[in-house]
Write a protein that holds these residues in place. Sequence first.
Motif, PDB file in Angstrom:
ATOM      1  N   TRP A 271     -13.412  -0.970  -9.388  1.00  0.00           N
ATOM      2  CA  TRP A 271     -13.483  -1.337  -7.887  1.00  0.00           C
ATOM      3  C   TRP A 271     -13.552   0.039  -7.161  1.00  0.00           C
ATOM      4  CZ3 TRP A 271     -14.162  -5.823  -9.168  1.00  0.00           C
ATOM      5  CH2 TRP A 271     -13.262  -6.438 -10.018  1.00  0.00           C
TER       6      TRP A 271
ATOM      7  N   TYR B  69      -4.959  -5.233 -13.160  1.00  0.00           N
ATOM      8  CA  TYR B  69      -3.995  -4.329 -14.011  1.00  0.00           C
ATOM      9  C   TYR B  69      -3.342  -5.266 -14.860  1.00  0.00           C
ATOM     10  CZ  TYR B  69       0.022  -1.321 -14.921  1.00  0.00           C
ATOM     11  OH  TYR B  69       0.974  -0.685 -15.558  1.00  0.00           O
TER      12      TYR B  69
ATOM     13  N   TRP C  63      -6.583  -5.520  -7.475  1.00  0.00           N
ATOM     14  CA  TRP C  63      -6.321  -4.169  -8.223  1.00  0.00           C
ATOM     15  C   TRP C  63      -5.250  -4.547  -9.315  1.00  0.00           C
ATOM     16  CZ3 TRP C  63      -7.116   0.195 -10.977  1.00  0.00           C
ATOM     17  CH2 TRP C  63      -7.999   1.044 -10.520  1.00  0.00           C
TER      18      TRP C  63
ATOM     19  N   TYR D 125      -8.510   5.703  -9.135  1.00  0.00           N
ATOM     20  CA  TYR D 125      -8.752   5.164  -7.782  1.00  0.00           C
ATOM     21  C   TYR D 125      -9.744   6.040  -7.085  1.00  0.00           C
ATOM     22  CZ  TYR D 125      -7.352   3.753  -2.773  1.00  0.00           C
ATOM     23  OH  TYR D 125      -7.423   3.629  -1.808  1.00  0.00           O
TER      24      TYR D 125
END
Length: 354
Positions: A173, A201, A197, A216
């Motif tokens: 992402w 995860y 996200w 990130y």
Amino acid sequence: MCDDHFNSEAKKIQDNRSPELKKVIGFLKKIPQKGYLFGHHDDTLYGIGWEGDEGRSDVKSVCGDYPSMISFDLGHIELGNEKSLDNVAFSKIHREILNQDKRGGIVTLSWHLDNPLTGKDAWDVSSNKVVSSILPGGENHSKFKLWIGRLCDFINSLKDENGKKIAVIFRPWHEHTGSWFWWGKKLCTADEYKALWRMTYEMMRERGVDNVAFAYSPGSEYNNTDEYFERYPGDDIIDILGVDTYQFDKEVYKKELDKALNILKQAGEEHKKPIALTETGFEAIPDSTWWTEVLMPIINRYPISYMVVWRNAREKVNHYYAPYPGQKSADNFISFYNDKKTLFLNDINKKIHK
């Protein structure tokens, strides 16, 4: 109370990490005391004028050493394909990840997955309903769960000769502050992006993935730490704070890179996370002194753990970001290599891992 919650969650996640992963994260936190790792995407898979040669690397051909970090992309693993979006067999990518680990280097993975709503590629931004379609309750949630399962099977299969899982950095992402991927800023809300996200995860944890450090990496569009963290999914998920930025105009790049790393440094200090220049470069490197005169003066001022330049495409003319023998910036790259702050494979094996 919020801080207590996240500290508690972060401790729980820390306890669930594999010993190998804990070592890599600790290593990344300490690296800025020595310098920063140099990385190159798809370094040992192909290069200018070659593909698949065992042990070959354009970087190594220029400076005599491998990158200390190699980046690979898992796009199309979600489809169950034998080859990636860059037409490389996943069996070859698997082998090169094991080879890099055996050499003593580090691996980072990105994922340019297809658009699950339209069936087109990651750059298809024709709909702003894609992210919502794969969240719980969405029409493509089951499809995405299957895709994540295939991704996890691959990552869980990364084991060394002793049967231990290889710790890798995973950076999904990415560049979400732009809008050129279907998960970009104009294609989903901040809450949807954070939920994406967290779902990713949690699905990966459910599949037993305990060997991944999560990175990130927005683009450099942010102007302060508040903007940097606008879509941040949380300290309990993220291990590494990064930024992606490329040169198109030299002066604009220098200004943007300096601004981005200055804010990233503040972000890392506030959240106690290692920071990295997760993607950068200058396509075809037409500036013969780019490495030491443009890039190095800026990044040497900041405590980054690593930097990665993009791939040397064998199928696109002038789409390369590391030099090859005879390339205009090759001699300057050797000067970059010889600088005490740039850490290549031999450096970390001799100076860090000894």
